[in-house]
Motif scaffolding. Structure first.
Motif, short mmCIF file in Angstrom:
data_model
loop_
_atom_site.label_atom_id
_atom_site.label_comp_id
_atom_site.label_asym_id
_atom_site.label_seq_id
_atom_site.Cartn_x
_atom_site.Cartn_y
_atom_site.Cartn_z
N ALA A 345 0.83 -1.21 0.00
CA ALA A 345 0.00 0.00 0.00
C ALA A 345 0.87 1.26 0.00
O ALA A 345 0.62 2.21 -0.75
N ALA A 346 1.90 1.27 0.84
CA ALA A 346 2.78 2.44 0.89
C ALA A 346 3.55 2.60 -0.43
O ALA A 346 3.71 3.72 -0.93
N ALA A 347 3.98 1.48 -1.00
CA ALA A 347 4.70 1.55 -2.27
C ALA A 347 3.80 2.05 -3.39
O ALA A 347 4.21 2.88 -4.21
N ASP A 348 2.57 1.56 -3.43
CA ASP A 348 1.63 2.01 -4.46
C ASP A 348 1.39 3.52 -4.37
O ASP A 348 1.34 4.21 -5.39
N THR A 349 1.23 4.01 -3.15
CA THR A 349 1.00 5.44 -2.98
C THR A 349 2.23 6.24 -3.42
O THR A 349 2.11 7.29 -4.07
N ALA A 350 3.41 5.73 -3.08
CA ALA A 350 4.65 6.40 -3.51
C ALA A 350 4.75 6.46 -5.02
O ALA A 350 5.11 7.49 -5.60
N ILE A 351 4.41 5.37 -5.69
CA ILE A 351 4.50 5.31 -7.15
C ILE A 351 3.49 6.25 -7.79
O ILE A 351 3.76 6.90 -8.81
N ARG A 352 2.30 6.35 -7.19
CA ARG A 352 1.31 7.30 -7.73
C ARG A 352 1.81 8.74 -7.59
O ARG A 352 1.60 9.56 -8.49
N ARG A 353 2.48 9.03 -6.48
CA ARG A 353 3.00 10.38 -6.28
C ARG A 353 4.18 10.66 -7.22
O ARG A 353 4.35 11.77 -7.72
N ASP A 354 5.03 9.62 -7.41
CA ASP A 354 6.23 9.79 -8.22
C ASP A 354 6.60 8.45 -8.85
O ASP A 354 7.20 7.60 -8.20
N PRO A 355 6.24 8.24 -10.12
CA PRO A 355 6.50 6.94 -10.78
C PRO A 355 7.98 6.59 -10.93
O PRO A 355 8.30 5.48 -11.36
N SER A 356 8.88 7.51 -10.59
CA SER A 356 10.30 7.23 -10.74
C SER A 356 10.94 6.72 -9.44
O SER A 356 12.16 6.53 -9.39
N GLN A 357 10.13 6.47 -8.41
CA GLN A 357 10.66 6.00 -7.13
C GLN A 357 11.06 4.53 -7.22
O GLN A 357 10.26 3.63 -6.98
N VAL A 358 12.32 4.28 -7.53
CA VAL A 358 12.81 2.92 -7.75
C VAL A 358 12.58 2.04 -6.53
O VAL A 358 12.13 0.89 -6.64
N ASN A 359 12.87 2.55 -5.35
CA ASN A 359 12.75 1.73 -4.15
C ASN A 359 11.32 1.29 -3.89
O ASN A 359 11.09 0.23 -3.28
N ALA A 360 10.35 2.06 -4.33
CA ALA A 360 8.96 1.67 -4.13
C ALA A 360 8.64 0.40 -4.93
O ALA A 360 7.96 -0.51 -4.43
N TYR A 361 9.13 0.31 -6.17
CA TYR A 361 8.92 -0.90 -6.97
C TYR A 361 9.61 -2.10 -6.32
O TYR A 361 9.05 -3.20 -6.27
N VAL A 362 10.83 -1.85 -5.82
CA VAL A 362 11.59 -2.94 -5.20
C VAL A 362 10.87 -3.48 -3.97
O VAL A 362 10.68 -4.70 -3.83
N GLN A 363 10.42 -2.60 -3.08
CA GLN A 363 9.78 -3.05 -1.85
C GLN A 363 8.43 -3.71 -2.13
O GLN A 363 8.07 -4.69 -1.47
N LYS A 364 7.71 -3.20 -3.11
CA LYS A 364 6.45 -3.84 -3.49
C LYS A 364 6.71 -5.25 -4.02
O LYS A 364 6.01 -6.22 -3.66
N GLY A 365 7.76 -5.38 -4.84
CA GLY A 365 8.10 -6.70 -5.37
C GLY A 365 8.52 -7.66 -4.27
O GLY A 365 8.10 -8.82 -4.26
N TYR A 366 9.33 -7.17 -3.33
CA TYR A 366 9.73 -8.02 -2.20
C TYR A 366 8.52 -8.54 -1.44
O TYR A 366 8.42 -9.73 -1.09
N ALA A 367 7.59 -7.62 -1.13
CA ALA A 367 6.42 -7.98 -0.33
C ALA A 367 5.54 -8.99 -1.07
O ALA A 367 5.06 -9.97 -0.48
N LEU A 368 5.33 -8.77 -2.36
CA LEU A 368 4.49 -9.68 -3.13
C LEU A 368 5.15 -11.05 -3.29
O LEU A 368 4.46 -12.08 -3.30
N PHE A 369 6.47 -11.07 -3.40
CA PHE A 369 7.16 -12.36 -3.47
C PHE A 369 7.01 -13.13 -2.17
O PHE A 369 6.81 -14.35 -2.17
N ARG A 370 7.09 -12.41 -1.06
CA ARG A 370 6.94 -13.11 0.21
C ARG A 370 5.51 -13.63 0.37
O ARG A 370 5.29 -14.73 0.90
N GLU A 371 4.54 -12.86 -0.09
CA GLU A 371 3.16 -13.35 -0.05
C GLU A 371 2.99 -14.58 -0.94
O GLU A 371 2.29 -15.53 -0.59
N ALA A 372 3.65 -14.57 -2.10
CA ALA A 372 3.58 -15.71 -3.00
C ALA A 372 4.23 -16.95 -2.37
O ALA A 372 3.72 -18.07 -2.48
N GLU A 373 5.35 -16.75 -1.68
CA GLU A 373 6.02 -17.86 -1.00
C GLU A 373 5.12 -18.48 0.06
O GLU A 373 5.15 -19.70 0.28
#
Length: 513
Positions: A345-373
């Protein structure tokens, strides 16, 4: 009192947190624009100097694959962030694909010989440069000796640079610490078996040997011969004996060399050190306030530390709800604390505010991978979960094509489902190592993958720098064991690989001095 009040009001305000961005570095410091610019320029000149002396060129890194340097208040804060009980750590470096970082105290970036904190940073960057520019693994003495050689630098006011100056910071070690012989460096078998209960002269002696073989007129050509033999697969002892001859004679020559009144060094004129521009950005109020949280989180935290840090991050995010960088840092803290949905949720909001926030994509990916695991569904549902988890990394790949993490997590999305990765995923992993050769954990993953695929000659090359990690550790021992077994059993494809793993092969990463 009136005079004191007038003096206080006239005193300069504390410098704001600033980001200095250059071709190979990103620096964050609470310092003046002049000092942080000079610091960035010196690091770039150092990179250019190493490239010139070694006649090599490291490919320009993608923006997220540059080394990020965090400048903190003092050495006490450095040691707190480093962890452990080492009272002598003056700075440290953590090599990670897409996130390499160095943490150092305030560095004096004026001209002249470098200070201890700068020596530490230059030493660790030398390791980063050398492993990025060499396919062949280096013996530990050669790795540390070369890093000490280059780190003993001096920056001139006109833009010139000295390299290979006497390592005066190792003088006490060479004089008073437990002695290390040239034979111990060149044939470490016996040295590695001995118990080292006190600090010895390994670093100092490694510098001395490297310096002597570089400048000693009576040994001209021997250093090149030695490295050529190593590159061709000759063992350390055999290569050293063929190149240098009798070890006792070499030891006597080193003693004589150390007692010289003067030593040779390399001086590089400014015109030999072409560097690009340094751009500055003053951090927003929110970014500045959350910077200490960001540094601690990026360094790595325990579950207890993560819970405490999250409270602080949430409080800052509540003050700056529209600051995308703050929200990306919050997403990282939520992930560290095990709150995957909140991280997304925090990463999505960050990306909406600024689509160039690299760390937001990374943290969202990490969280979704852990959910998938943690998914409990059937194979179809798990496949869907991993497809969703790949999405942020696909978006990151579009944003920054040479970021290594999308390639790594594309590969992992198959392995973690128990599937054989397709050739495209393996090729992506190989490319990730090309982009981040300094990430030894990534090398370990690729090396074991190639071994299982029956590509042991390539696996040995990939694992070489892991096995020869100058800081040692369990992962280094594991890689060494794998290489040794591949040499004995050429047809081995990694069956029962776990039996080769030492019990302390986990939890490594920070390298410091």
């Amino acid at each position: 009192m009136a005079a004191l009040a007038a003096w206080l009001s006239a005193a300069p305000a504390q410098a704001a947190w600033t980001e200095a961005s250059s071709e190979h570095f990103v620096i964050y410091a609470n310092d003046s624009d002049k000092d942080i610019t000079r610091f960035a320029q010196q690091l770039e000149r150092y990179h250019a100097g190493m490239a010139f002396v070694l006649a090599t060129k490291v490919a320009k890194p993608s923006p997220s694959n540059r080394v990020t340097v965090y400048v903190v208040k003092n050495t006490r804060e450095v040691r707190e962030l480093h962890g452990g009980d080492n009272k002598f750590v003056g700075g440290f470096y953590v090599p990670r694909a897409g996130g390499s970082l160095a943490i150092v105290p305030a560095v004096q970036s004026g001209s002249g010989p470098v200070t201890w904190s700068m020596i530490v940073l230059l030493h660790e960057y030398a390791h980063h440069f050398l492993i990025s520019s060499n396919v062949s693994a280096m013996p530990r003495w050669l790795s540390e000796g070369s890093a000490e050689f280059f780190a003993s630098a001096k920056f001139e006011a006109d833009g010139g640079l000295w390299l290979g100056r006497p390592a005066n910071h190792r003088a006490g070690e060479l004089l008073y610490a437990q002695d290390v012989k040239a034979a111990d460096l060149l044939d470490p078998t016996d040295y590695d078996k001995r118990k080292h209960t006190s600090y010895d002269a390994f670093y100092g002696k490694s510098w001395l040997l490297y310096h002597y073989l570089t400048f000693g007129a009576d040994r001209k050509g021997q250093f090149t011969r030695y490295t050529d033999l190593l590159a061709k697969g000759r063992g350390q002892r055999a290569a050293a004996l063929e190149a240098f001859g009798d070890f006792d004679k070499l030891e006597k020559d080193l003693d004589h060399y150390l007692k010289q009144r003067r030593m040779t060094a390399l001086t590089l004129k400014p015109e030999l050190l072409t560097i690009g521009p340094v751009s500055l950005r003053t951090l927003s109020a929110g970014e500045a306030e959350i910077m200490p949280v960001r540094i601690r989180s990026r360094r790595g935290v325990s579950s207890e530390e993560a819970a405490t840090l999250l409270v602080e991050a949430r409080a800052i995010a509540a003050k700056y709800p529209d600051d995308a960088a703050v929200l990306a840092a919050l997403a990282e803290c939520e992930y560290d604390a095990g709150h995957d949905k909140e991280a997304v949720a925090a990463a999505d909001t960050a990306i909406r505010r600024d689509p160039s926030q690299v760390n937001a994509y990374v943290q969202k990916g990490y969280a979704l991978f852990r959910e998938a695991e943690d998914s409990k569904g059937d194979d179809k549902e798990r496949a869907a979960a991993y497809k969703t988890a790949r999405a942020p990394f696909i978006a990151l790949n579009r944003l920054e094509n040479d970021h290594p993490l999308p390639l790594i997590y594309f590969y992992r999305s198959f392995v973690e489902q128990g599937m054989q990765p397709p050739q495209l995923a393996v090729d992506g992993l190989i490319r990730a190592v090309e982009l981040a050769p300094f990430d030894l954990g990534l090398r370990m993953t690729l090396g074991t993958t190639l071994l299982r695929l029956g590509r042991s000659p390539e696996a040995r090359i990939v694992l070489g720098p892991v096995a020869n990690n100058p800081h040692g550790g369990g992962m280094s021992a594991f890689a060494h064991n794998l290489i040794e077994r591949m040499e004995k059993e050429p047809s081995w494809k990694g069956e029962d690989m776990g039996t080769e793993m030492p019990s302390d092969a986990e939890g490594e990463g920070a390298e410091g001095n």
